[in-house]
Design a protein around this motif. Structure first.
Motif, PDB file in Angstrom:
ATOM      1  N   LYS A 257       0.823  -1.207   0.000  1.00  0.00           N
ATOM      2  CA  LYS A 257       0.000   0.000   0.000  1.00  0.00           C
ATOM      3  C   LYS A 257       0.860   1.261   0.000  1.00  0.00           C
ATOM      4  O   LYS A 257       0.578   2.225  -0.713  1.00  0.00           O
ATOM      5  N   VAL A 258       1.934   1.245   0.777  1.00  0.00           N
ATOM      6  CA  VAL A 258       2.820   2.409   0.847  1.00  0.00           C
ATOM      7  C   VAL A 258       3.491   2.658  -0.497  1.00  0.00           C
ATOM      8  O   VAL A 258       3.583   3.806  -0.963  1.00  0.00           O
ATOM      9  N   LEU A 259       3.960   1.594  -1.155  1.00  0.00           N
ATOM     10  CA  LEU A 259       4.592   1.760  -2.464  1.00  0.00           C
ATOM     11  C   LEU A 259       3.617   2.349  -3.475  1.00  0.00           C
ATOM     12  O   LEU A 259       3.991   3.199  -4.297  1.00  0.00           O
ATOM     13  N   GLY A 260       2.362   1.896  -3.423  1.00  0.00           N
ATOM     14  CA  GLY A 260       1.362   2.468  -4.315  1.00  0.00           C
ATOM     15  C   GLY A 260       1.061   3.918  -4.000  1.00  0.00           C
ATOM     16  O   GLY A 260       0.950   4.762  -4.912  1.00  0.00           O
ATOM     17  N   ASP A 261       0.943   4.244  -2.715  1.00  0.00           N
ATOM     18  CA  ASP A 261       0.644   5.622  -2.323  1.00  0.00           C
ATOM     19  C   ASP A 261       1.765   6.581  -2.716  1.00  0.00           C
ATOM     20  O   ASP A 261       1.512   7.736  -3.071  1.00  0.00           O
ATOM     21  N   LEU A 262       3.025   6.111  -2.635  1.00  0.00           N
ATOM     22  CA  LEU A 262       4.167   6.960  -2.966  1.00  0.00           C
ATOM     23  C   LEU A 262       4.506   6.949  -4.447  1.00  0.00           C
ATOM     24  O   LEU A 262       5.437   7.653  -4.874  1.00  0.00           O
ATOM     25  N   GLY A 263       3.785   6.169  -5.245  1.00  0.00           N
ATOM     26  CA  GLY A 263       4.043   6.122  -6.687  1.00  0.00           C
ATOM     27  C   GLY A 263       5.363   5.466  -7.045  1.00  0.00           C
ATOM     28  O   GLY A 263       6.001   5.844  -8.024  1.00  0.00           O
ATOM     29  N   ARG A 264       5.786   4.462  -6.274  1.00  0.00           N
ATOM     30  CA  ARG A 264       7.081   3.825  -6.504  1.00  0.00           C
ATOM     31  C   ARG A 264       6.966   2.421  -7.094  1.00  0.00           C
ATOM     32  O   ARG A 264       7.955   1.684  -7.117  1.00  0.00           O
ATOM     33  N   VAL A 265       5.796   2.049  -7.560  1.00  0.00           N
ATOM     34  CA  VAL A 265       5.616   0.683  -8.073  1.00  0.00           C
ATOM     35  C   VAL A 265       6.546   0.410  -9.249  1.00  0.00           C
ATOM     36  O   VAL A 265       7.063  -0.693  -9.413  1.00  0.00           O
ATOM     37  N   GLY A 266       6.795   1.431 -10.089  1.00  0.00           N
ATOM     38  CA  GLY A 266       7.658   1.257 -11.246  1.00  0.00           C
ATOM     39  C   GLY A 266       9.120   1.544 -10.995  1.00  0.00           C
ATOM     40  O   GLY A 266       9.927   1.494 -11.936  1.00  0.00           O
ATOM     41  N   ASN A 267       9.513   1.853  -9.764  1.00  0.00           N
ATOM     42  CA  ASN A 267      10.910   2.160  -9.453  1.00  0.00           C
ATOM     43  C   ASN A 267      11.784   0.921  -9.591  1.00  0.00           C
ATOM     44  O   ASN A 267      11.332  -0.215  -9.473  1.00  0.00           O
ATOM     45  N   ARG A 268      13.079   1.172  -9.809  1.00  0.00           N
ATOM     46  CA  ARG A 268      13.990   0.054 -10.031  1.00  0.00           C
ATOM     47  C   ARG A 268      14.199  -0.777  -8.775  1.00  0.00           C
ATOM     48  O   ARG A 268      14.489  -1.976  -8.846  1.00  0.00           O
ATOM     49  N   GLU A 269      14.065  -0.146  -7.591  1.00  0.00           N
ATOM     50  CA  GLU A 269      14.284  -0.900  -6.356  1.00  0.00           C
ATOM     51  C   GLU A 269      13.075  -1.734  -5.947  1.00  0.00           C
ATOM     52  O   GLU A 269      13.188  -2.618  -5.087  1.00  0.00           O
ATOM     53  N   THR A 270      11.904  -1.493  -6.570  1.00  0.00           N
ATOM     54  CA  THR A 270      10.696  -2.197  -6.164  1.00  0.00           C
ATOM     55  C   THR A 270      10.786  -3.714  -6.370  1.00  0.00           C
ATOM     56  O   THR A 270      10.364  -4.472  -5.492  1.00  0.00           O
ATOM     57  N   PRO A 271      11.320  -4.219  -7.501  1.00  0.00           N
ATOM     58  CA  PRO A 271      11.476  -5.682  -7.606  1.00  0.00           C
ATOM     59  C   PRO A 271      12.342  -6.286  -6.503  1.00  0.00           C
ATOM     60  O   PRO A 271      12.099  -7.419  -6.078  1.00  0.00           O
ATOM     61  N   VAL A 272      13.332  -5.535  -6.035  1.00  0.00           N
ATOM     62  CA  VAL A 272      14.164  -6.032  -4.936  1.00  0.00           C
ATOM     63  C   VAL A 272      13.329  -6.158  -3.666  1.00  0.00           C
ATOM     64  O   VAL A 272      13.417  -7.156  -2.933  1.00  0.00           O
ATOM     65  N   ILE A 273      12.520  -5.137  -3.388  1.00  0.00           N
ATOM     66  CA  ILE A 273      11.642  -5.163  -2.209  1.00  0.00           C
ATOM     67  C   ILE A 273      10.695  -6.358  -2.289  1.00  0.00           C
ATOM     68  O   ILE A 273      10.529  -7.105  -1.313  1.00  0.00           O
ATOM     69  N   LEU A 274      10.076  -6.532  -3.451  1.00  0.00           N
ATOM     70  CA  LEU A 274       9.129  -7.629  -3.610  1.00  0.00           C
ATOM     71  C   LEU A 274       9.817  -8.992  -3.481  1.00  0.00           C
ATOM     72  O   LEU A 274       9.236  -9.943  -2.955  1.00  0.00           O
ATOM     73  N   SER A 275      11.061  -9.088  -3.959  1.00  0.00           N
ATOM     74  CA  SER A 275      11.786 -10.353  -3.850  1.00  0.00           C
ATOM     75  C   SER A 275      12.037 -10.712  -2.392  1.00  0.00           C
ATOM     76  O   SER A 275      11.892 -11.877  -1.991  1.00  0.00           O
ATOM     77  N   VAL A 276      12.408  -9.720  -1.584  1.00  0.00           N
ATOM     78  CA  VAL A 276      12.618  -9.973  -0.159  1.00  0.00           C
ATOM     79  C   VAL A 276      11.311 -10.425   0.492  1.00  0.00           C
ATOM     80  O   VAL A 276      11.290 -11.376   1.292  1.00  0.00           O
ATOM     81  N   LEU A 277      10.210  -9.783   0.124  1.00  0.00           N
ATOM     82  CA  LEU A 277       8.913 -10.164   0.691  1.00  0.00           C
ATOM     83  C   LEU A 277       8.506 -11.571   0.259  1.00  0.00           C
ATOM     84  O   LEU A 277       7.954 -12.336   1.058  1.00  0.00           O
ATOM     85  N   VAL A 278       8.764 -11.919  -1.007  1.00  0.00           N
ATOM     86  CA  VAL A 278       8.432 -13.260  -1.490  1.00  0.00           C
ATOM     87  C   VAL A 278       9.232 -14.318  -0.723  1.00  0.00           C
ATOM     88  O   VAL A 278       8.700 -15.362  -0.318  1.00  0.00           O
ATOM     89  N   LEU A 279      10.514 -14.052  -0.523  1.00  0.00           N
ATOM     90  CA  LEU A 279      11.342 -15.001   0.215  1.00  0.00           C
ATOM     91  C   LEU A 279      10.853 -15.152   1.662  1.00  0.00           C
ATOM     92  O   LEU A 279      10.896 -16.255   2.228  1.00  0.00           O
ATOM     93  N   GLU A 280      10.406 -14.065   2.260  1.00  0.00           N
ATOM     94  CA  GLU A 280       9.831 -14.164   3.608  1.00  0.00           C
ATOM     95  C   GLU A 280       8.566 -15.004   3.596  1.00  0.00           C
ATOM     96  O   GLU A 280       8.335 -15.817   4.509  1.00  0.00           O
ATOM     97  N   ASP A 281       7.726 -14.802   2.564  1.00  0.00           N
ATOM     98  CA  ASP A 281       6.505 -15.600   2.465  1.00  0.00           C
ATOM     99  C   ASP A 281       6.828 -17.083   2.317  1.00  0.00           C
ATOM    100  O   ASP A 281       6.174 -17.947   2.924  1.00  0.00           O
ATOM    101  N   LEU A 282       7.836 -17.387   1.498  1.00  0.00           N
ATOM    102  CA  LEU A 282       8.235 -18.782   1.332  1.00  0.00           C
ATOM    103  C   LEU A 282       8.785 -19.360   2.636  1.00  0.00           C
ATOM    104  O   LEU A 282       8.524 -20.515   2.977  1.00  0.00           O
ATOM    105  N   ALA A 283       9.547 -18.548   3.348  1.00  0.00           N
ATOM    106  CA  ALA A 283      10.118 -19.018   4.614  1.00  0.00           C
ATOM    107  C   ALA A 283       9.029 -19.382   5.608  1.00  0.00           C
ATOM    108  O   ALA A 283       9.225 -20.266   6.455  1.00  0.00           O
ATOM    109  N   MET A 284       7.882 -18.713   5.512  1.00  0.00           N
ATOM    110  CA  MET A 284       6.791 -19.035   6.426  1.00  0.00           C
ATOM    111  C   MET A 284       6.299 -20.459   6.257  1.00  0.00           C
ATOM    112  O   MET A 284       5.822 -21.083   7.214  1.00  0.00           O
TER     113      MET A 284
END
Length: 417
Positions: free
Chosen positions: A135-162
């Motif tokens: 939600k924060v990334l969408g509110d700040l307009g950063r969905v298309g930023n270059r660092e966003t895939p890195v953020i999402l990758s960390v979140l995906v790995l956390e989800d998998l770790a669960m």
């Protein structure tokens, strides 16, 4: 008849209150999670308006809320995406675990809570809030930023770790021995591996079987399948949330998109009920004694999450500004931390663990959007000041003496007529 009426009145009041709180949060552009937790504290024992008749109903709704949270997270990713993220970004996941789980484990041991509570609190401090961050990334307009895939990758790995972590915690809080815990973990890993394999090889067939042009039928089939699998997983001593997460991974394409759109309102409703339920089991009077440890733990893990995002973004070749933005975006904790702490609270592992987790999440769910917005500007300002101080320190002594000599002359110079 009277008890049924009281149940409807209490539950209706809870839902209405949550709706008003959600509207207030949206008006001021911040996450409603802390308000939901505060509502649970107000409705629980020791609160302003303790509930009685609707507590069991709220408990069932809270369990459905956890299942839907994990299902919706699974729908965000395909099995091939998960495999690709594991191969490419697993070092970032290891750094994330080391930097953010260890402070929680250390805090529990320093507080004298024992190894089981240490494992639980490690998960509380480790996992970021995907919902708040998205939600924060969408509110700040950063969905298309270059660092966003890195953020999402960390979140995906956390989800998998669960998928691995939750069965371990479930076995530990249930008091299972080493052998029983190992069997539970082996079952969880086996089920996860089978589901990932089936999703990669036969995902289209599963999605075609579930697919329907009628939204009502699609909703019923997906929801029924998810709750059924979650129940079977729990019967096998595997977390119901993990089963729901794996169902979400198995669905893809138009089915996943359609199910996401249909289930989003239900997820929001029951997730809000879940946060209220967690607050119901926390006595407000128990929070002040753990407030200082929660603040200290929050301060430490804010820094470790920023370091995690910075390192992961640097490894991906992102610019310095993007690295700071990635670190600041990962700070928020939320639904995952409460889910993990809820397992320990239900099992009665440590009375102070629930209040500490509540205070910790309240702090970071408020700070998360702020760090996402201001970490990069503050880091840039700090860098400029540091560069200026280095320039002054590196200046030749003669230049400094000349500057000091010319300054008084300018002050004492007599202006011409």
């Amino acid at each position: 008849m009277h008890s049924s009426a009281v149940l409807l009145i209490e539950f209706g009041s809870i839902i209405l209150c949550l709706g008003l709180l959600g509207r207030m949060a949206a008006r001021f552009s911040f996450s409603p999670i802390p308000l939901y937790l505060l509502a649970g504290l107000a409705f629980g024992e020791g609160g302003l308006l303790p509930l009685g008749a609707s507590e069991e109903f709220v408990a069932t709704g809270a369990e459905i809320g956890v299942i839907l949270l994990l299902l919706m997270l699974g729908l965000e990713y395909t099995a091939s995406d998960l495999v690709s993220n594991l191969r490419t970004h697993y070092p970032a996941g290891l750094v994330d675990c080391a930097l953010n789980a260890l402070p929680g484990a250390a805090a529990a041991l320093l507080l004298g809570w024992g190894p089981v509570a240490a494992v639980v609190l490690a998960g509380v401090t480790w996992i970021s809030s995907s919902g708040v961050i998205a939600k924060v990334l969408g509110d700040l307009g950063r969905v298309g930023n270059r660092e966003t895939p890195v953020i999402l990758s960390v979140l995906v790995l956390e989800d998998l770790a669960m998928a691995v972590y939750l069965p371990i915690v479930t076995a530990l809080v249930a008091g299972a021995g080493f052998a029983a815990g190992s069997v539970t973990l082996a079952i969880a890993l086996g089920v996860a591996g089978v589901v990932l394999f089936v999703a990669v090889r036969y995902g289209r067939l599963i999605s075609r079987f579930v697919s329907s042009d009628d939204p009502e039928k699609l909703l019923l089939v997906v929801l029924g399948l998810t709750i059924l699998v979650a129940g079977v997983a729990q019967q096998l001593q595997v977390s119901a949330a993990v089963g729901a997460f794996l169902v979400g991974i198995a669905l893809s394409g138009e089915v996943a998109e359609g199910a996401h759109a249909l289930l989003s309102p239900l997820r929001d409703l029951f997730a809000a009920v879940f946060f209220v339920f967690f607050g119901l089991h926390t006595d407000p009077a128990s929070i002040p004694p753990v407030l200082l440890p929660a603040l200290a733990l929050a301060a430490v893990t804010v820094l470790t999450k920023i370091a995690t995002g910075y390192w992961a973004a640097r490894r991906a070749g992102v610019s310095v500004k993007g690295r700071w933005r990635a670190g600041g975006a990962l700070v928020a904790r939320g639904e995952f931390s409460i889910v993990i702490a809820g397992l320990a609270v239900t099992a009665g592992i440590e009375p102070s663990l629930g209040p500490l987790a509540t205070a910790y999440v309240l702090i970071l769910v408020v700070l998360g959007p702020l760090t996402a917005r201001y970490t990069e500007p503050l880091a840039a300002r700090w860098s400029r000041r540091r560069a200026a101080s280095r320039a002054v320190a590196a200046a030749p002594a003669g230049v400094e003496a000349e500057a000091a000599d010319t300054e008084p002359r300018q002050r004492t110079a007599v202006p011409r007529d």
